[in-house]
Motif scaffolding. Sequence first.
Motif, PDB file in Angstrom:
ATOM      1  N   VAL A 146     -14.962  -4.580  -3.562  1.00  0.00           N
ATOM      2  CA  VAL A 146     -14.144  -3.384  -3.388  1.00  0.00           C
ATOM      3  C   VAL A 146     -14.325  -2.890  -1.963  1.00  0.00           C
ATOM      4  O   VAL A 146     -15.457  -2.814  -1.455  1.00  0.00           O
ATOM      5  CB  VAL A 146     -14.530  -2.287  -4.394  1.00  0.00           C
ATOM      6  CG1 VAL A 146     -13.699  -1.026  -4.160  1.00  0.00           C
ATOM      7  CG2 VAL A 146     -14.330  -2.787  -5.825  1.00  0.00           C
ATOM      8  N   TRP A 147     -13.199  -2.559  -1.311  1.00  0.00           N
ATOM      9  CA  TRP A 147     -13.191  -2.219   0.109  1.00  0.00           C
ATOM     10  C   TRP A 147     -12.585  -0.843   0.334  1.00  0.00           C
ATOM     11  O   TRP A 147     -11.704  -0.413  -0.412  1.00  0.00           O
ATOM     12  CB  TRP A 147     -12.358  -3.239   0.901  1.00  0.00           C
ATOM     13  CG  TRP A 147     -12.736  -4.672   0.687  1.00  0.00           C
ATOM     14  CD1 TRP A 147     -12.365  -5.473  -0.344  1.00  0.00           C
ATOM     15  CD2 TRP A 147     -13.553  -5.468   1.542  1.00  0.00           C
ATOM     16  NE1 TRP A 147     -12.893  -6.725  -0.181  1.00  0.00           N
ATOM     17  CE2 TRP A 147     -13.628  -6.761   0.958  1.00  0.00           C
ATOM     18  CE3 TRP A 147     -14.221  -5.236   2.748  1.00  0.00           C
ATOM     19  CZ2 TRP A 147     -14.346  -7.798   1.543  1.00  0.00           C
ATOM     20  CZ3 TRP A 147     -14.936  -6.272   3.327  1.00  0.00           C
ATOM     21  CH2 TRP A 147     -14.998  -7.528   2.723  1.00  0.00           C
ATOM     22  N   ILE A 161      -5.611  -9.775  -4.555  1.00  0.00           N
ATOM     23  CA  ILE A 161      -6.016  -8.494  -3.970  1.00  0.00           C
ATOM     24  C   ILE A 161      -5.095  -7.403  -4.490  1.00  0.00           C
ATOM     25  O   ILE A 161      -3.881  -7.620  -4.646  1.00  0.00           O
ATOM     26  CB  ILE A 161      -5.992  -8.562  -2.424  1.00  0.00           C
ATOM     27  CG1 ILE A 161      -6.599  -7.298  -1.812  1.00  0.00           C
ATOM     28  CG2 ILE A 161      -4.592  -8.833  -1.888  1.00  0.00           C
ATOM     29  CD1 ILE A 161      -6.911  -7.423  -0.339  1.00  0.00           C
ATOM     30  N   ARG A 162      -5.682  -6.246  -4.799  1.00  0.00           N
ATOM     31  CA  ARG A 162      -4.906  -5.123  -5.321  1.00  0.00           C
ATOM     32  C   ARG A 162      -5.398  -3.805  -4.715  1.00  0.00           C
ATOM     33  O   ARG A 162      -6.607  -3.575  -4.606  1.00  0.00           O
ATOM     34  CB  ARG A 162      -5.020  -5.041  -6.845  1.00  0.00           C
ATOM     35  CG  ARG A 162      -4.358  -6.190  -7.592  1.00  0.00           C
ATOM     36  CD  ARG A 162      -2.838  -6.116  -7.474  1.00  0.00           C
ATOM     37  NE  ARG A 162      -2.178  -7.185  -8.214  1.00  0.00           N
ATOM     38  CZ  ARG A 162      -1.785  -8.342  -7.678  1.00  0.00           C
ATOM     39  NH1 ARG A 162      -1.999  -8.571  -6.386  1.00  0.00           N
ATOM     40  NH2 ARG A 162      -1.178  -9.249  -8.416  1.00  0.00           N
ATOM     41  N   ALA A 163      -4.453  -2.941  -4.346  1.00  0.00           N
ATOM     42  CA  ALA A 163      -4.755  -1.604  -3.847  1.00  0.00           C
ATOM     43  C   ALA A 163      -4.660  -0.609  -5.001  1.00  0.00           C
ATOM     44  O   ALA A 163      -3.766  -0.704  -5.852  1.00  0.00           O
ATOM     45  CB  ALA A 163      -3.783  -1.218  -2.740  1.00  0.00           C
ATOM     46  N   MET A 164      -5.577   0.349  -5.027  1.00  0.00           N
ATOM     47  CA  MET A 164      -5.562   1.367  -6.067  1.00  0.00           C
ATOM     48  C   MET A 164      -4.357   2.292  -5.873  1.00  0.00           C
ATOM     49  O   MET A 164      -4.079   2.722  -4.753  1.00  0.00           O
ATOM     50  CB  MET A 164      -6.855   2.187  -6.031  1.00  0.00           C
ATOM     51  CG  MET A 164      -7.031   3.126  -7.216  1.00  0.00           C
ATOM     52  SD  MET A 164      -8.326   4.387  -6.977  1.00  0.00           S
ATOM     53  CE  MET A 164      -9.750   3.378  -6.621  1.00  0.00           C
ATOM     54  N   VAL A 214       0.841  -1.186   0.000  1.00  0.00           N
ATOM     55  CA  VAL A 214       0.000   0.000   0.000  1.00  0.00           C
ATOM     56  C   VAL A 214       0.888   1.252   0.000  1.00  0.00           C
ATOM     57  O   VAL A 214       1.770   1.390   0.857  1.00  0.00           O
ATOM     58  CB  VAL A 214      -0.931  -0.002   1.230  1.00  0.00           C
ATOM     59  CG1 VAL A 214      -1.788   1.265   1.263  1.00  0.00           C
ATOM     60  CG2 VAL A 214      -1.818  -1.242   1.213  1.00  0.00           C
ATOM     61  N   ARG A 215       0.654   2.110  -0.958  1.00  0.00           N
ATOM     62  CA  ARG A 215       1.400   3.377  -0.991  1.00  0.00           C
ATOM     63  C   ARG A 215       1.118   4.177   0.275  1.00  0.00           C
ATOM     64  O   ARG A 215       0.000   4.195   0.772  1.00  0.00           O
ATOM     65  CB  ARG A 215       1.003   4.207  -2.219  1.00  0.00           C
ATOM     66  CG  ARG A 215       1.630   3.727  -3.504  1.00  0.00           C
ATOM     67  CD  ARG A 215       1.255   4.631  -4.655  1.00  0.00           C
ATOM     68  NE  ARG A 215       1.968   4.269  -5.870  1.00  0.00           N
ATOM     69  CZ  ARG A 215       3.139   4.778  -6.237  1.00  0.00           C
ATOM     70  NH1 ARG A 215       3.731   5.678  -5.468  1.00  0.00           N
ATOM     71  NH2 ARG A 215       3.710   4.401  -7.347  1.00  0.00           N
ATOM     72  N   CYS A 261      -9.285  -0.969  -2.045  1.00  0.00           N
ATOM     73  CA  CYS A 261      -8.711  -2.239  -2.494  1.00  0.00           C
ATOM     74  C   CYS A 261      -9.790  -3.105  -3.130  1.00  0.00           C
ATOM     75  O   CYS A 261     -10.951  -3.069  -2.723  1.00  0.00           O
ATOM     76  CB  CYS A 261      -8.075  -2.993  -1.332  1.00  0.00           C
ATOM     77  SG  CYS A 261      -6.744  -2.103  -0.505  1.00  0.00           S
ATOM     78  N   ALA A 262      -9.385  -3.899  -4.118  1.00  0.00           N
ATOM     79  CA  ALA A 262     -10.293  -4.841  -4.775  1.00  0.00           C
ATOM     80  C   ALA A 262      -9.781  -6.254  -4.549  1.00  0.00           C
ATOM     81  O   ALA A 262      -8.570  -6.503  -4.628  1.00  0.00           O
ATOM     82  CB  ALA A 262     -10.382  -4.544  -6.270  1.00  0.00           C
TER      83      ALA A 262
END
Length: 475
Positions: A192-193, A171-174, A76-77, A181-182
Amino acid sequence: MARTLKNPKKAKRKNKGSKKGDGASTSSSVPTIQPRVWQPGVDELEEGEELQCDSSAYNSLHAFHIGWPCLSFDIVRDTLGSDRKDFPHTVYFVAGTQAEKASWNSIGVFKVSNVSGKRRELVPTKSMEDDPDMDGESSDSEDREDEEEGGSGAPVLQLRKVAHHGCVNRIRAMTQNPHICASWADSGHVQVWDFSSHLNALAESETDGVQGASSVFNQAPLVNFRGHKDEGYAIDWSPVVAGRLVTGDCKNCIHLWEPTSGSTWNVDATPFVGHSASVEDLQWSPTEPHAFVSCSVDGTIAIWDIRLGKSPAASFKAHDADVNVISWNRQASCMLASGSDDGTFSIHDFRLLKDGNTVVAHFKYHKYPVTSIEWSPHEASTLAVSSTDNQLTIWDLSLEKDEEEEAEFKAQTREQVNAPEDLPPQLLFVHQGQKDLKELHWHAQIPGMIVSTAADGFNILMPSNIQSTLPSNGS
């Protein structure tokens, strides 16, 4: 593609201390054995032999786990700054578990702080070589030096768990809004969270030790999409258009998500279809807002333009087996890397698409399926690959064999480097010690840092010969 983790069990810490013989002989009677390079898939351990990690090859190396194994995670950035070089480091993650029972799963939102380490010189300096006091340097003194230059002690893990029914496939964070996150579930749902409350709590917390490990937060997702006909693994946020998402499933369908606000999406019910088998991975263009690529079990890679309908703009045969993973180079947008179920990986140049063959490099080093591949965010010619052969390899495609340079290096280090002769000159580093490697990511804000997940937990590693080759500020 082998995607599931073998026999998922709670990860446990292991004491990997060296074995001692049963005899009464002293250290002076034990013959000195010249260390040699271990070749996975070639060498075999003889009775009484064991592998030892060469800690001098790393600027930093740490292992941790969050309970159940994780098939997928994302870095996560954060707001701690870019191009961070000073130890100790702090890193934020999201990860999804692979538990024995569906109801035991969760998404972990966690912070790992006090990631200590130090920069190491690849070739000893003149002053070090001439200093007689350096001859008896022990690991304890190295630890003290680490303490002076980059912190000490083990990393501190702070964890918050969010309930998730079923295993998390990916799982991926925008990038633009990293608290969004999706996740792909093995139940066939894409969710999507918004994890902003958990990330804020971790950022404000200074308490040592694991937090929230025993409690699980029940949180509703912003979106729960049930339109896919099967479970899937392919998912990617656009780095150009905030909130734009694509998801692909094992039934060969790809759905486009368009943001309608900061917390709502319109998912196109009509899928993109161009593969004849499961869509394994997706990657948006790093520069073009409407273009993405996909790869499939059918052995092909497809290029899509969302303005041109639901069929691919172009498609080509990429491997003789399943194409498991792809990575679009964000430093050189004409380059794409692909990894296959047969252990090979290839580098494609889109500028050659009209000629019918995009492959500019093809490597057969790994003997088992490639599970993850990713270009370095800091160096256009460098990428990392993981495989079910339990190796994480790092490659620099700009390198060529230079026998004079190798001889000079051996002379400077005064070592007889007993490396195999048939290793590709582009192979920079081989990391081992994890079982059933599944995914890796470079840290976009900490040059040279790679994080990987496997059946037995996570590793954070910073190879010394990688960080030294990265560009410095202003270069």
